[in-house]
Write an enzyme that holds these catalytic residues in place. Structure first.
Site, PDB file in Angstrom:
ATOM      1  N   PHE A   9       0.861  -1.190   0.000  1.00  0.00           N
ATOM      2  CA  PHE A   9       0.000   0.000   0.000  1.00  0.00           C
ATOM      3  C   PHE A   9       0.887   1.227   0.000  1.00  0.00           C
ATOM      4  CE2 PHE A   9      -2.421   3.549   1.503  1.00  0.00           C
ATOM      5  CZ  PHE A   9      -3.581   3.422   0.767  1.00  0.00           C
ATOM      6  N   ASP A  63       9.300   2.834   2.154  1.00  0.00           N
ATOM      7  CA  ASP A  63       8.101   3.644   2.394  1.00  0.00           C
ATOM      8  C   ASP A  63       7.766   3.512   3.881  1.00  0.00           C
ATOM      9  OD1 ASP A  63       5.632   4.772   2.748  1.00  0.00           O
ATOM     10  OD2 ASP A  63       4.711   3.868   0.970  1.00  0.00           O
ATOM     11  N   LYS A  77       2.293  11.079   7.014  1.00  0.00           N
ATOM     12  CA  LYS A  77       1.411  10.882   8.167  1.00  0.00           C
ATOM     13  C   LYS A  77       1.872  11.647   9.414  1.00  0.00           C
ATOM     14  CE  LYS A  77      -1.150   7.085   6.357  1.00  0.00           C
ATOM     15  NZ  LYS A  77      -0.873   5.831   5.677  1.00  0.00           N
TER      16      LYS A  77
HETATM   17  C1  PLP Z   1      -0.998   5.942   4.151  1.00  0.00           C
HETATM   18  C2  PLP Z   1       0.153   5.465   3.360  1.00  0.00           C
HETATM   19  C3  PLP Z   1       0.508   6.082   2.153  1.00  0.00           C
HETATM   20  C4  PLP Z   1      -0.312   7.164   1.511  1.00  0.00           C
HETATM   21  O1  PLP Z   1      -0.396   8.313   2.290  1.00  0.00           O
HETATM   22  P1  PLP Z   1      -1.558   9.383   1.987  1.00  0.00           P
HETATM   23  O2  PLP Z   1      -1.197  10.533   2.869  1.00  0.00           O
HETATM   24  O3  PLP Z   1      -2.862   8.747   2.345  1.00  0.00           O
HETATM   25  O4  PLP Z   1      -1.477   9.718   0.539  1.00  0.00           O
HETATM   26  C5  PLP Z   1       1.652   5.624   1.517  1.00  0.00           C
HETATM   27  N1  PLP Z   1       2.385   4.621   2.021  1.00  0.00           N
HETATM   28  C6  PLP Z   1       2.063   3.998   3.177  1.00  0.00           C
HETATM   29  C7  PLP Z   1       2.930   2.902   3.692  1.00  0.00           C
HETATM   30  C8  PLP Z   1       0.925   4.386   3.887  1.00  0.00           C
HETATM   31  O5  PLP Z   1       0.597   3.751   5.004  1.00  0.00           O
END
Ligand code: PLP
Length: 406
Positions: A138, A223, A252
């Protein structure tokens, strides 16, 4: 409260299906709805609220900066961004940072930079660079990113997709090695897969992937939008294996739970491939976000939140593993990112989340059977002690025999 639900149902796009609670206030790890009910927030907006709701220091930094200067665009320098990025690079061991707003934008930045890096360094001809990603990944919701999702709903109906991605199983370094070819630019990976159901890879996985990437001249991009900034018990989840990735995506929690702030960070030779005009974002790097982000980083360090997440996470997982319930298939996680897998023959994750909600705990299921417990890192042990018997009661309520008794 039902007015708000009706109004949202009438006017909002249906891309979300919220539970019937209307939240009105937050403080620390707690939320209050419009009816005055209090809930312990065990989702923390997927770690965006790692510092808790309305942390006084962050609110103060926000208000102070909002009254001074909030948005200018990167056409001009501002007196907050450099300080923020310097601190961010210093803490993460990266050379440079490119500020964006949301996680998906920072991942898009990672993809663009990896491709340009592969091209500029002569590794891969322009337009051919491949990025290897993992099953169950994700990384956000843009059309490029969902193009390499392995969740059918995220993709179906949204094509055509551009290509340039290759999917390998998560947790298997051999599969990564086998997938690397002459056109491979990068390997993009979450150190712990959050959305996929808090999937923790086998020990040594990340370190092995890092060694493979180094040997094959492929960028390792971590990520850490969800796992970063203390969530898993270290500043970065990569730190658990002593891995320094070539590039890093943060988001985040970086915005202190107040504003969207994300960043793509990398080594000099990687981010150095970008020239003025290559990439940008109107709001990325704005002084308001930078001021809040900087304060968030100071808070993280001063309050030792990564260590706190490690200790409280061990405590929480230990207590959860001691629960004897036919509904609980597995407890897994790292630090304060904990996943409870509900036994499919007993109940769904949604049923368990609803049972928790009735007992004053808010969270949500992912991938059907897994319920995430990821409270603010400022949560206290007493608050976990408040939650634990309620979690046990919720498990009992969804279990067949126990349920019949109550
Ligand atoms: C939430 C998330 C994203 C995307 O972030 P948004 O601010 O919702 O665009 C990307 N990578 C990971 C691992 C995430 O948990």
């Amino acid at each position: 409260m039902s007015d708000m639900i009706a109004l949202e149902r009438r006017y909002a796009a249906r891309n979300y299906d919220p539970v019937p609670i209307v939240l009105a206030q937050g403080r620390g790890a707690w939320l209050t709805d419009t009816a005055g009910n209090r809930y312990l927030d065990m989702l923390s907006a997927y770690s965006a609220v790692s510092f808790g709701h309305s942390h006084p220091r962050l609110v103060e930094a926000l208000c102070r900066q909002a009254q001074r200067l909030a948005v200018t665009s990167r056409v001009f320098h501002n007196d907050r961004l450099p300080v923020f990025l310097a601190r961010l690079c210093e803490l993460t061991g990266m050379d440079r940072a490119l500020p964006m707003n949301t996680g998906a934008e920072a991942v898009e930045t990672a993809i663009k930079v990896a491709r340009k890096w592969a091209h500029v360094t002569g590794r891969v001809p322009d337009g051919r660079a491949q990025i290897i990603v993992c099953e169950g990944n994700f990384h956000g919701r843009t059309s490029t990113i969902v193009g390499f999702s392995t969740v059918p709903q995220y993709r179906t109906g949204f094509g055509p997709f551009g290509g340039g991605f290759r999917v390998v199983p998560f947790g298997d370094p051999r599969a990564l090695e086998a997938a690397i070819g002459p056109d491979t630019a990068a390997f993009l990976v979450e150190p712990v897969q959050g959305e996929a159901g808090v999937r923790v890879p086998p020990p040594g996985y990340l370190a092995e992937c890092a060694a493979i990437c180094r040997r094959r001249g492929v960028l390792l991009i971590a990520d850490e939008v969800q796992t970063g900034l203390g969530r898993t018990g270290r500043l970065l989840a990569c730190d658990h294996e002593g891995v320094r990735p070539d590039a890093l995506v943060l988001g985040k929690a970086l915005g202190g739970g107040l504003v969207p702030v994300s960043a793509f960070l990398a080594r000099e030779d990687v981010l150095g491939v970008l020239q003025p005009g290559d990439h940008g974002s109107t709001f990325g790097g704005n002084p308001l976000g930078a001021a809040v982000g900087l304060e968030a980083l100071e808070l993280l360090v001063e309050e030792g939140l990564p260590r706190r997440a490690a200790e409280l996470g061990d405590y929480l997982a230990g207590r959860l593993r001691a629960i004897d319930s036919p509904a609980l298939r597995e407890v897994r996680g790292l630090g304060l990112l904990v996943g409870l897998e509900i036994e499919a023959s007993v109940a769904t994750g949604a049923q368990f989340a609803a049972a928790l909600r009735e007992r004053g705990i808010l969270t949500r299921e992912t991938q059907g059977q897994v319920v995430r417990l990821a409270p603010a890192l400022v949560i206290g042990r007493e608050e976990l002690d408040w939650a634990l018997p309620r979690i046990e009661q919720a498990l009992a309520a969804i279990s067949p025999c126990e349920g019949a008794r109550s």
